[in-house]
Design a protein around this motif. Sequence first.
Motif, PDB file in Angstrom:
ATOM      1  N   LEU A 180       0.830  -1.207   0.000  1.00 44.97           N
ATOM      2  CA  LEU A 180       0.000   0.000   0.000  1.00 44.97           C
ATOM      3  C   LEU A 180       0.863   1.255   0.000  1.00 44.97           C
ATOM      4  O   LEU A 180       0.560   2.235  -0.695  1.00 44.97           O
ATOM      5  CB  LEU A 180      -0.924  -0.002   1.218  1.00 44.97           C
ATOM      6  N   ALA A 181       1.953   1.230   0.770  1.00 43.41           N
ATOM      7  CA  ALA A 181       2.823   2.401   0.835  1.00 43.41           C
ATOM      8  C   ALA A 181       3.458   2.692  -0.515  1.00 43.41           C
ATOM      9  O   ALA A 181       3.482   3.848  -0.977  1.00 43.41           O
ATOM     10  CB  ALA A 181       3.899   2.193   1.901  1.00 43.41           C
ATOM     11  N   VAL A 182       3.976   1.659  -1.165  1.00 41.43           N
ATOM     12  CA  VAL A 182       4.594   1.854  -2.482  1.00 41.43           C
ATOM     13  C   VAL A 182       3.546   2.312  -3.491  1.00 41.43           C
ATOM     14  O   VAL A 182       3.796   3.200  -4.325  1.00 41.43           O
ATOM     15  CB  VAL A 182       5.288   0.565  -2.947  1.00 41.43           C
ATOM     16  N   PHE A 183       2.368   1.729  -3.429  1.00 41.83           N
ATOM     17  CA  PHE A 183       1.287   2.081  -4.349  1.00 41.83           C
ATOM     18  C   PHE A 183       0.936   3.568  -4.204  1.00 41.83           C
ATOM     19  O   PHE A 183       0.877   4.316  -5.190  1.00 41.83           O
ATOM     20  CB  PHE A 183       0.056   1.222  -4.046  1.00 41.83           C
ATOM     21  N   MET A 184       0.727   4.005  -2.961  1.00 36.06           N
ATOM     22  CA  MET A 184       0.347   5.395  -2.729  1.00 36.06           C
ATOM     23  C   MET A 184       1.476   6.354  -3.081  1.00 36.06           C
ATOM     24  O   MET A 184       1.241   7.444  -3.608  1.00 36.06           O
ATOM     25  CB  MET A 184      -0.064   5.571  -1.271  1.00 36.06           C
ATOM     26  N   LEU A 185       2.723   5.982  -2.768  1.00 34.96           N
ATOM     27  CA  LEU A 185       3.851   6.845  -3.082  1.00 34.96           C
ATOM     28  C   LEU A 185       3.964   7.061  -4.591  1.00 34.96           C
ATOM     29  O   LEU A 185       4.203   8.179  -5.061  1.00 34.96           O
ATOM     30  CB  LEU A 185       5.141   6.219  -2.549  1.00 34.96           C
ATOM     31  N   GLY A 191       3.638  10.577  -9.197  1.00 34.71           N
ATOM     32  CA  GLY A 191       3.196  10.714 -10.580  1.00 34.71           C
ATOM     33  C   GLY A 191       2.270  11.895 -10.778  1.00 34.71           C
ATOM     34  O   GLY A 191       2.357  12.615 -11.785  1.00 34.71           O
ATOM     35  N   ALA A 192       1.370  12.109  -9.811  1.00 35.18           N
ATOM     36  CA  ALA A 192       0.438  13.226  -9.920  1.00 35.18           C
ATOM     37  C   ALA A 192       1.172  14.562  -9.922  1.00 35.18           C
ATOM     38  O   ALA A 192       0.868  15.468 -10.718  1.00 35.18           O
ATOM     39  CB  ALA A 192      -0.561  13.165  -8.767  1.00 35.18           C
ATOM     40  N   TRP A 193       2.142  14.710  -9.030  1.00 27.89           N
ATOM     41  CA  TRP A 193       2.880  15.976  -8.936  1.00 27.89           C
ATOM     42  C   TRP A 193       3.709  16.222 -10.200  1.00 27.89           C
ATOM     43  O   TRP A 193       3.684  17.304 -10.786  1.00 27.89           O
ATOM     44  CB  TRP A 193       3.767  15.943  -7.693  1.00 27.89           C
ATOM     45  N   ALA A 194       4.450  15.207 -10.634  1.00 27.90           N
ATOM     46  CA  ALA A 194       5.299  15.375 -11.815  1.00 27.90           C
ATOM     47  C   ALA A 194       4.467  15.674 -13.061  1.00 27.90           C
ATOM     48  O   ALA A 194       4.815  16.551 -13.864  1.00 27.90           O
ATOM     49  CB  ALA A 194       6.138  14.114 -12.025  1.00 27.90           C
ATOM     50  N   ALA A 195       3.351  14.950 -13.202  1.00 28.31           N
ATOM     51  CA  ALA A 195       2.513  15.174 -14.381  1.00 28.31           C
ATOM     52  C   ALA A 195       1.907  16.569 -14.369  1.00 28.31           C
ATOM     53  O   ALA A 195       1.745  17.200 -15.428  1.00 28.31           O
ATOM     54  CB  ALA A 195       1.413  14.117 -14.442  1.00 28.31           C
ATOM     55  N   GLY A 196       1.569  17.063 -13.193  1.00 32.22           N
ATOM     56  CA  GLY A 196       1.002  18.409 -13.102  1.00 32.22           C
ATOM     57  C   GLY A 196       1.977  19.471 -13.576  1.00 32.22           C
ATOM     58  O   GLY A 196       1.592  20.428 -14.273  1.00 32.22           O
ATOM     59  N   ILE A 197       3.240  19.327 -13.206  1.00 33.06           N
ATOM     60  CA  ILE A 197       4.255  20.300 -13.623  1.00 33.06           C
ATOM     61  C   ILE A 197       4.402  20.290 -15.142  1.00 33.06           C
ATOM     62  O   ILE A 197       4.415  21.342 -15.803  1.00 33.06           O
ATOM     63  CB  ILE A 197       5.592  19.985 -12.935  1.00 33.06           C
ATOM     64  N   VAL A 198       4.523  19.098 -15.710  1.00 32.17           N
ATOM     65  CA  VAL A 198       4.702  18.985 -17.160  1.00 32.17           C
ATOM     66  C   VAL A 198       3.455  19.472 -17.894  1.00 32.17           C
ATOM     67  O   VAL A 198       3.554  20.184 -18.914  1.00 32.17           O
ATOM     68  CB  VAL A 198       5.017  17.522 -17.536  1.00 32.17           C
ATOM     69  N   LEU A 250       2.670   6.227 -13.177  1.00 32.75           N
ATOM     70  CA  LEU A 250       1.837   6.579 -14.332  1.00 32.75           C
ATOM     71  C   LEU A 250       0.361   6.658 -13.956  1.00 32.75           C
ATOM     72  O   LEU A 250      -0.372   7.506 -14.473  1.00 32.75           O
ATOM     73  CB  LEU A 250       2.053   5.561 -15.440  1.00 32.75           C
ATOM     74  N   MET A 251      -0.086   5.745 -13.064  1.00 30.72           N
ATOM     75  CA  MET A 251      -1.474   5.824 -12.597  1.00 30.72           C
ATOM     76  C   MET A 251      -1.761   7.176 -11.963  1.00 30.72           C
ATOM     77  O   MET A 251      -2.809   7.789 -12.207  1.00 30.72           O
ATOM     78  CB  MET A 251      -1.747   4.713 -11.575  1.00 30.72           C
ATOM     79  N   GLY A 252      -0.835   7.641 -11.105  1.00 27.52           N
ATOM     80  CA  GLY A 252      -1.041   8.934 -10.461  1.00 27.52           C
ATOM     81  C   GLY A 252      -1.062  10.079 -11.447  1.00 27.52           C
ATOM     82  O   GLY A 252      -1.759  11.087 -11.241  1.00 27.52           O
ATOM     83  N   ALA A 302      -2.615  21.030  -8.187  1.00 24.04           N
ATOM     84  CA  ALA A 302      -3.417  19.836  -7.926  1.00 24.04           C
ATOM     85  C   ALA A 302      -2.512  18.636  -7.673  1.00 24.04           C
ATOM     86  O   ALA A 302      -2.758  17.818  -6.767  1.00 24.04           O
ATOM     87  CB  ALA A 302      -4.356  19.549  -9.100  1.00 24.04           C
ATOM     88  N   GLY A 303      -1.421  18.563  -8.459  1.00 20.97           N
ATOM     89  CA  GLY A 303      -0.483  17.460  -8.269  1.00 20.97           C
ATOM     90  C   GLY A 303       0.229  17.524  -6.937  1.00 20.97           C
ATOM     91  O   GLY A 303       0.422  16.499  -6.263  1.00 20.97           O
ATOM     92  N   LEU A 304       0.628  18.726  -6.521  1.00 18.24           N
ATOM     93  CA  LEU A 304       1.295  18.869  -5.231  1.00 18.24           C
ATOM     94  C   LEU A 304       0.368  18.474  -4.081  1.00 18.24           C
ATOM     95  O   LEU A 304       0.780  17.789  -3.139  1.00 18.24           O
ATOM     96  CB  LEU A 304       1.779  20.306  -5.050  1.00 18.24           C
TER      97      LEU A 304
END
Length: 874
Positions: free
Chosen positions: A39-44, A49-56, A135-137, A392-394
């Motif tokens: 669960l920890a790895v999944f959430m991390l 992914g969400a933060w990095a994708a938001g920046i790009v 990638l999911m995030g 939103a990603g942050l």
Amino acid sequence: MSPLLVFLSGAAALVYEVIWVRAFGNVFGNTVHSASLVLAVFMLGLGAGAWAAGIVADRRWAGDRASSLRAYGFVELAVGALGLLVSALLPRLGDLSAAISSYAWDPDVGYRLTTASHLARYGIAVLLLFPVTFLMGATLTLMIRHRVGGDLRSAGWRIGLLYGFNTAGAAAGCFLTYHLLVPALGLSGAQRLAGLLNLASGGMALGLAASPRAAAAPSPVAGGRPPGLAPSRNRCLPFAAVALFLSGFVAMGMEILWFRHLSSLLGSYRAVLTLILTVFLSGTWLGSLAGGSLHRRFGRPASFYMLAQALFVAAALEGLASADLAGVLEAQRAASAAYLDASPGRRDLLALGSSLVPILREVGLPSLLLGATFPLANGLVQDSEGTVGRRAGLLFFADTAGAVLGSLVTGFLLLPGPGMQGGAGILALLATLGLVPLYLADRASPPLARSRRAATAAFATAVLLSGGAVLSWSALSRDHVVAGTLPAPRRGERRITMGEGVTDVIAVTEMPDGMRTLVTNGHYMSGTSWLSQRYMRAMAHLPLLSTDAPERALVIGFGTGITAHAATLHPSIRRVEVVDTSTQVLRHASYFAADNGGVLGDPRVVVYVDDARHRLRMAAPDTYDMITLEPPPISFAGVAALYSREFYALARGRLRPGGHLTQWLPAYQTHRNVALSMVRAFVDVFPGAVLLSGTMSELILMGGKDGRPLIDPARAEARLEAAPGVRADLARVSLGTVSEIVGMFVGSGETLRAAARSSRPVTDDDPIPEYAVASRLSDHEIPGEVFDLSGVRAWCPRCFEDGSPAPGLEALPTYLAILGRLYDHPAFRRHSWPYPRPGEEGGVPVPLDAETLKRVAASPYLKSVIREAIRAGR
């Protein structure tokens, strides 16, 4: 169309998560630590992914309004491909996990896996899961960037809508994985379907991105800031991120506590665990929609966030404080009549309903309130069109980073330390502390975006509500929550002790006659009545008596220690390994010392705190003369891994030539077709197996590495003569003669193979027992096809000479005939909880002619089981 795309993406993600947690359990061991790790790895990965994708996405969006949607499509396709790759690799990691693992001595309980072993496992999990979860995030942030566009005034609502539909898909994926996908397709088939959902979502997104409408992003509404005029730095953002970090920490910590608490109340059935997660995700979905609606209509996101968090604290603590096992059992008893009269489909609904109501009471409202936090936090910070994605990603990263830490702290520190009650108090305090950054975020927001007086009033109200709930919680008795998970004492029963550990809540009780019972997570797990001891001691004595000079034995599942004690009584035994995941069970062994002989103090006994499959993988081939196991109830989550064809093949490879394996088979705990699937898995690996009755319906499967297990009367008698301690121990449980030992026979390998021929076997990919039973409510039938006492010669060919019993075994035919009458009767094979079926309360009719009476009078076991059968309808 966007809500549909994120719905499909969320559904696929939860199919993966549910199955990967289980698959990693087979690889690393079915432990709390293994689940917390995954669960920890999944959430991390999701958060990063969400933060990095938001920046790009923000960098590309200004020049290409369709770029985020196009990127979403390609990322979804990549998730599908990587998900299928992970699914293919996971089952092949067992040997690697064993190769990188080692033990260290812990004087408190025995051997444990080293810290280096855990770190190596974490490394494997990160390498395997982080890319796909990253990638999911990314997908959610990419879609947020596309859908919000320049409409900042409705950012909270739009983000809440997308987050809500993504979570709704997750809830649907979770529920359908248990109820449809795995039962129909197996674990691998369910993962392939999840990959197809990713491909469908990605393909539709690419098709939409190619249309002219995709370039037309939502424009600012009246009253919103024009693009490019918003400040480049938002002073609310750090405070909002801290608040979401604490919310994520508390949410995941409470989720783990809910799993632990509700599985004690309702049973650790896969259906119960699935319902808990489904309710949690459904509440998050509805809460997300509610939070977005509140922001769109009223604004003031900080005020609503503070009130939601305070209400969460109050609701979560009240749910834990008011729940108790007695109320759950009473409701299930009230539903039993309707359950017995219902059709199979309606029975499933009643079983789910009996669990759903207490889950909703405990998890429903708190999860809804938690769901409002993400859109409200976005409502606080989204004031710049050019930074929608990264903000939103942050925030999503802050939320998931808190969840990662919350899962690890709760699983590794809170549960083994202060326990459920203390842990819930600590989490409630952290949630209350989270009100401070929310108030500071409101004060840091631009003057036109806040009403300071309203925010101060909301903060004061929230502090009073949350603080009052924490004070009320602290006033409860220290063991209030734990005591509520234990069954009410039976007549004359007293509770000697109770305790709480990482995996379970333990209690030891005693009856007036001195019989003690081990209660684990609200379930009567094991006891010291002589009838219970009969089958537990037979689990070790029979295979060891059937093996020439046995030296090494493996006991999987310590329980009260009676089976391990029986193994140590054989004079040739030099080493007995005990494997158990529960340190609490091992620490309570002294309460059963009168019956287990203080077995953990025997220098030949070595304890491993580990998962059984993992221990077997770490052992060398041809290590043990005997392997015996009595797992928890067969329908509990994770237990099917000890009844699968792959497990038996692994165990057979660890047996020495001439070695034997015994497996507890409580067929009365599940449906008849499932019991036959369990038999099929066993006989696929041990085709010459025999089925024995340890104590009435407590059945034992016995297989030999070299072929058919055999018992030779003369050899057995000689071995009993040479081991008076073994003979005396068997005599205690009415197994002191060869006739009584052979009288345990139920069915031969030929009978078992014929009975299970058309059943599909339990496998790692098809864990049938976990998906067959949803609650304690039951009406099961032991399959009559496995009973054929006429085949006793297959196990004991020298028990008969020229068609007559061998000398000294003259009573055997009568003994078997009496038991055969019990086994043949439908009332014996039918088991219903909490009450017998109407018309079956009268018991099992046993003709008591003169010969029967004579034989019964000479056998304490027959006297007892006939009395019990008549009294209990069994």
